[in-house]
Scaffold this active site. Structure first.
Site, PDB file in Angstrom:
ATOM      1  CG  ASP A 200      -1.947   1.102   1.150  1.00 50.96           C
ATOM      2  OD1 ASP A 200      -3.151   0.776   1.127  1.00 50.96           O
ATOM      3  OD2 ASP A 200      -1.563   2.284   1.082  1.00 50.96           O
ATOM      4  CG  ASP A 203      -1.313   2.065   4.738  1.00 55.24           C
ATOM      5  OD1 ASP A 203      -1.839   3.149   5.071  1.00 55.24           O
ATOM      6  OD2 ASP A 203      -1.943   1.005   4.656  1.00 55.24           O
TER       7      ASP A 203
HETATM    8  O1  PRP Z   1      -6.526   1.832  -9.362  1.00 56.94           O
HETATM    9  P1  PRP Z   1      -7.302   1.699  -8.093  1.00 56.94           P
HETATM   10  O2  PRP Z   1      -7.885   0.330  -7.915  1.00 56.94           O
HETATM   11  O3  PRP Z   1      -8.322   2.772  -7.915  1.00 56.94           O
HETATM   12  O4  PRP Z   1      -6.245   1.789  -6.907  1.00 56.94           O
HETATM   13  C1  PRP Z   1      -5.242   2.728  -6.867  1.00 56.94           C
HETATM   14  C2  PRP Z   1      -5.481   3.719  -5.781  1.00 56.94           C
HETATM   15  O5  PRP Z   1      -5.314   3.084  -4.501  1.00 56.94           O
HETATM   16  C3  PRP Z   1      -4.359   3.821  -3.742  1.00 56.94           C
HETATM   17  O6  PRP Z   1      -4.951   4.789  -2.982  1.00 56.94           O
HETATM   18  P2  PRP Z   1      -5.749   4.426  -1.630  1.00 56.94           P
HETATM   19  O7  PRP Z   1      -7.185   4.174  -1.914  1.00 56.94           O
HETATM   20  O8  PRP Z   1      -5.015   3.344  -0.915  1.00 56.94           O
HETATM   21  O9  PRP Z   1      -5.694   5.777  -0.812  1.00 56.94           O
HETATM   22  P3  PRP Z   1      -4.426   6.431  -0.059  1.00 56.94           P
HETATM   23  O10 PRP Z   1      -3.554   7.034  -1.126  1.00 56.94           O
HETATM   24  O11 PRP Z   1      -5.045   7.430   0.828  1.00 56.94           O
HETATM   25  O12 PRP Z   1      -3.718   5.347   0.692  1.00 56.94           O
HETATM   26  C4  PRP Z   1      -3.466   4.404  -4.803  1.00 56.94           C
HETATM   27  O13 PRP Z   1      -2.656   5.443  -4.334  1.00 56.94           O
HETATM   28  C5  PRP Z   1      -4.437   4.805  -5.866  1.00 56.94           C
HETATM   29  O14 PRP Z   1      -5.019   6.085  -5.677  1.00 56.94           O
HETATM   30  O1  URA Z   2      -1.218  -2.471  -4.859  1.00 56.78           O
HETATM   31  C1  URA Z   2      -1.857  -1.429  -4.566  1.00 56.78           C
HETATM   32  C2  URA Z   2      -3.143  -1.174  -5.072  1.00 56.78           C
HETATM   33  C3  URA Z   2      -3.786  -0.032  -4.714  1.00 56.78           C
HETATM   34  N1  URA Z   2      -3.166   0.828  -3.886  1.00 56.78           N
HETATM   35  C4  URA Z   2      -1.946   0.604  -3.383  1.00 56.78           C
HETATM   36  O2  URA Z   2      -1.406   1.417  -2.637  1.00 56.78           O
HETATM   37  N2  URA Z   2      -1.313  -0.530  -3.744  1.00 56.78           N
HETATM   38 MG    MG Z   3      -3.596   3.474   0.321  1.00 56.64          MG
END
Ligand code: PRP
Ligand code: URA
Ligand code: MG
Length: 209
Positions: A200, A203
């Protein structure tokens, strides 16, 4: 169909391997994401137009080139996109930065919008949407739609790692948006995480879990 460009420069690939490593802690992760974003910005801006000017050097007049005054906008998708902003601003310091806040619902994997603040003149800007991860493509597609709804026409997408599913989703929804990535990985797992990916991104950047 939009173009997909995989930026395979050795420095980008080397740093991406360090970013993927689970042993890389938040401080180093942040530094590396910033550095890779800067290196990628170099390629993403390759088609920016130039104009010729005359510059007086200490010995003569040189015909020289400068950027032809196009306005640039960076649009990080919160949170993880924030990690790429400073690296890009190092190369494009005059860019304005708009923020789109989206998180992915862990059950539906659909993007949920929670914030938006954009420069007032986005319709006149060359926009680069930035997010480290392109997984299902839902977040990137929604962010791009958001910008188009507000008049944006010239949009590129830049991500560190993409899944084939995400690339196809963005290309299908936005055939005018070229995509720049450092790597295309194998697939998504049942939770929508990119395999092998880097985990992630938000995170790991901000030390949350
Ligand atoms: O292509 P997708 O399936 O939409 O996934 C990608 C998204 O997921 C993550 O964000 P996240 O929702 O984890 O939020 P964050 O950046 O606040 O951790 C990443 O930074 C993208 O924005
Ligand atoms: O692998 C993944 C997919 C969605 N968002 C992340 O941060 N990692
Ligand atoms: Mg995220």
């Amino acid at each position: 169909m939009s173009k997909l460009q995989v930026l395979d420069h050795p420095l980008i690939q080397h740093k991406l391997s360090l970013i993927r490593d689970e042993k890389t802690g938040s401080k180093e992760f942040r530094e590396l994401v910033e550095e890779v974003a800067m290196l990628m910005a170099y390629e993403v801006t390759r088609d920016f137009p130039l104009q010729e000017i005359e510059v007086k050097t200490p010995v003569a007049i040189a015909k020289s080139k400068v950027l032809a005054g196009r306005k640039v906008g960076l649009v990080p998708i919160l949170r993880a996109g924030l990690g790429m902003v400073d690296g890009m601003l190092r190369l494009i310091p005059a860019a304005k930065v708009g923020h789109v806040g989206l998180y992915r619902d862990p059950k539906t994997l659909l993007p949920v919008e929670y914030y938006c603040k954009l420069p007032s003149d986005i319709a006149e800007r060359d926009l680069i949407v930035i997010d480290p991860m392109l997984a299902t493509g839902g977040s990137a597609s929604a962010a791009i739609m958001f910008l188009k709804d507000r008049g944006a026409k010239n949009i590129k997408l830049m991500c560190l790692i993409a899944a084939p599913e995400g690339i196809l989703a963005v290309q299908t929804a936005h055939s005018d948006v070229d995509i720049f990535v450092a790597a295309v990985d194998e697939c998504l797992n049942d939770h929508g995480y990119i395999i092998p990916g880097l985990g992630d991104a938000g995170d790991r950047l901000f030390g949350t879990k």
